[in-house]
Design a protein around this motif. Structure first.
Motif, PDB file in Angstrom:
ATOM      1  N   PRO A   1       0.836  -1.215   0.000  1.00 15.33           N
ATOM      2  CA  PRO A   1       0.000   0.000   0.000  1.00 15.33           C
ATOM      3  C   PRO A   1       0.863   1.254   0.000  1.00 15.33           C
ATOM      4  O   PRO A   1       1.985   1.256   0.510  1.00 15.33           O
ATOM      5  CB  PRO A   1      -0.787  -0.125   1.316  1.00 15.33           C
ATOM      6  CG  PRO A   1      -0.734  -1.571   1.678  1.00 15.33           C
ATOM      7  CD  PRO A   1       0.570  -2.088   1.163  1.00 15.33           C
ATOM      8  N   ASN A   2       0.336   2.337  -0.555  1.00 15.79           N
ATOM      9  CA  ASN A   2       1.104   3.579  -0.637  1.00 15.79           C
ATOM     10  C   ASN A   2       1.617   4.029   0.723  1.00 15.79           C
ATOM     11  O   ASN A   2       2.751   4.512   0.842  1.00 15.79           O
ATOM     12  CB  ASN A   2       0.247   4.693  -1.250  1.00 15.79           C
ATOM     13  CG  ASN A   2       0.086   4.531  -2.746  1.00 15.79           C
ATOM     14  OD1 ASN A   2       0.885   3.863  -3.392  1.00 15.79           O
ATOM     15  ND2 ASN A   2      -0.950   5.131  -3.304  1.00 15.79           N
ATOM     16  N   TRP A   3       0.799   3.890   1.770  1.00 14.06           N
ATOM     17  CA  TRP A   3       1.191   4.385   3.085  1.00 14.06           C
ATOM     18  C   TRP A   3       2.357   3.597   3.680  1.00 14.06           C
ATOM     19  O   TRP A   3       2.969   4.042   4.652  1.00 14.06           O
ATOM     20  CB  TRP A   3       0.000   4.369   4.049  1.00 14.06           C
ATOM     21  CG  TRP A   3      -0.684   3.041   4.185  1.00 14.06           C
ATOM     22  CD1 TRP A   3      -1.811   2.615   3.538  1.00 14.06           C
ATOM     23  CD2 TRP A   3      -0.278   1.960   5.024  1.00 14.06           C
ATOM     24  NE1 TRP A   3      -2.134   1.343   3.914  1.00 14.06           N
ATOM     25  CE2 TRP A   3      -1.216   0.912   4.827  1.00 14.06           C
ATOM     26  CE3 TRP A   3       0.769   1.770   5.921  1.00 14.06           C
ATOM     27  CZ2 TRP A   3      -1.113  -0.302   5.501  1.00 14.06           C
ATOM     28  CZ3 TRP A   3       0.864   0.557   6.586  1.00 14.06           C
ATOM     29  CH2 TRP A   3      -0.066  -0.456   6.378  1.00 14.06           C
TER      30      TRP A   3
ATOM     31  N   ILE B   1       5.028   2.684   1.802  1.00 15.19           N
ATOM     32  CA  ILE B   1       6.225   2.961   1.011  1.00 15.19           C
ATOM     33  C   ILE B   1       7.138   3.903   1.791  1.00 15.19           C
ATOM     34  O   ILE B   1       6.677   4.883   2.391  1.00 15.19           O
ATOM     35  CB  ILE B   1       5.833   3.594  -0.340  1.00 15.19           C
ATOM     36  CG1 ILE B   1       4.909   2.643  -1.116  1.00 15.19           C
ATOM     37  CG2 ILE B   1       7.072   3.922  -1.169  1.00 15.19           C
ATOM     38  CD1 ILE B   1       5.501   1.288  -1.387  1.00 15.19           C
TER      39      ILE B   1
ATOM     40  N   VAL C   1       6.905   7.973   2.166  1.00 17.23           N
ATOM     41  CA  VAL C   1       5.480   8.286   2.039  1.00 17.23           C
ATOM     42  C   VAL C   1       4.764   8.005   3.366  1.00 17.23           C
ATOM     43  O   VAL C   1       3.794   8.673   3.716  1.00 17.23           O
ATOM     44  CB  VAL C   1       4.832   7.479   0.899  1.00 17.23           C
ATOM     45  CG1 VAL C   1       3.341   7.775   0.792  1.00 17.23           C
ATOM     46  CG2 VAL C   1       5.527   7.782  -0.424  1.00 17.23           C
ATOM     47  N   ASN C   2       5.257   7.026   4.103  1.00 19.78           N
ATOM     48  CA  ASN C   2       4.615   6.650   5.373  1.00 19.78           C
ATOM     49  C   ASN C   2       4.473   7.833   6.336  1.00 19.78           C
ATOM     50  O   ASN C   2       3.542   7.899   7.124  1.00 19.78           O
ATOM     51  CB  ASN C   2       5.405   5.526   6.062  1.00 19.78           C
ATOM     52  CG  ASN C   2       6.835   5.932   6.389  1.00 19.78           C
ATOM     53  OD1 ASN C   2       7.688   5.912   5.504  1.00 19.78           O
ATOM     54  ND2 ASN C   2       7.114   6.285   7.630  1.00 19.78           N
TER      55      ASN C   2
ATOM     56  N   TYR D   1       1.260   9.724   6.428  1.00 21.60           N
ATOM     57  CA  TYR D   1       0.132   9.038   7.056  1.00 21.60           C
ATOM     58  C   TYR D   1       0.315   8.871   8.565  1.00 21.60           C
ATOM     59  O   TYR D   1      -0.508   8.239   9.225  1.00 21.60           O
ATOM     60  CB  TYR D   1      -0.055   7.662   6.423  1.00 21.60           C
ATOM     61  CG  TYR D   1      -0.519   7.715   4.986  1.00 21.60           C
ATOM     62  CD1 TYR D   1      -1.872   7.645   4.670  1.00 21.60           C
ATOM     63  CD2 TYR D   1       0.393   7.842   3.948  1.00 21.60           C
ATOM     64  CE1 TYR D   1      -2.304   7.683   3.350  1.00 21.60           C
ATOM     65  CE2 TYR D   1      -0.025   7.888   2.623  1.00 21.60           C
ATOM     66  CZ  TYR D   1      -1.376   7.810   2.334  1.00 21.60           C
ATOM     67  OH  TYR D   1      -1.789   7.867   1.020  1.00 21.60           O
TER      68      TYR D   1
END
Length: 216
Positions: free
Chosen positions: A26-28, A30, A33-34, A37
């Motif tokens: 999931p993107n969150w 990566i 990127v985390n 979130y």
């Protein structure tokens, strides 16, 4: 649902995103990127990556210093289990099912699996030894008063002399203070920060001052 489950956990913890190179997390989850979130991870992408940190976590492939990543090895989770616990890894997010006995499946969603690790260590803990097998002393009390980027304040109370271990990378520029007196930072397992404290109750600060800027 997995992200909601993680965000509902209010204690400090980190995740291990397993097999980043697969490109299906999931993107969150990566690296970098985390942060957007509010999820703390042991993985990151930066050309300034600490070589010791990258080497200790080799096989898990979670640190990209612009040289690229290889596919992660599942046996590296077992191989690095003690390091993962020291790094305050509470959860592993994976696109493949993991069968290790110290992992408990919490929830799955769209072929993503969230596991909770047994016996993970908190963000800060007290230990009587930092040379061999490091374990948390159950009879010591630690309370965190401030925890923000580059600044940690906490108290520790113990019956015997020992070490306060902070699960933050021992990157150059960190300074430690015990009862407002600067103390030598001990590099724990070539990775984390530790400071020696005597029996009793003490206030401890860890402050990141790469240029030794005065801290009020």
């Amino acid at each position: 649902r997995i992200l909601d489950r993680l965000k509902s956990d209010t204690e400090p913890y980190r995740i291990l995103p397993f097999n980043i190179k697969g490109g299906v997390l999931p993107n969150w989850a990566i690296p970098n990127v985390n942060v957007m979130y509010g999820i703390d991870s042991i993985a990151y992408y930066t050309p300034l990556a600490d070589k010791a940190y990258r080497n200790v976590l080799s096989g898990l492939e979670v640190v990209d210093d612009a040289l690229g990543l290889r596919a992660a090895r599942e046996d590296a989770i077992v191989e690095k289990i003690d390091i993962l616990r020291l790094l305050n890894v509470k959860y592993i997010i994976s696109r493949v099912e993991l069968k290790d006995k110290f992992l408990n499946l919490i929830i799955s969603e769209k072929n993503a699996f969230l596991y909770k690790m047994d016996s993970y260590l908190p963000r800060a803990f007290f230990s009587y030894d930092v040379d061999k097998d490091i374990s948390m002393a159950a009879d010591a009390d630690i309370r965190i008063f401030q925890y923000r980027d580059g600044h940690v304040e906490l108290s520790v109370e113990s019956r015997k002399n020992g070490f306060l271990v902070l699960s933050e990378n021992c990157y150059p520029g960190w300074h430690a203070y015990v009862d407002n007196e600067e103390a030598r930072i001990i590099r724990v397992k070539d990775l984390l920060q530790g400071v020696r404290v005597k029996a009793g109750k003490h206030m401890v600060k860890f402050i990141y001052k790469p240029f030794n800027i005065h801290e009020d």
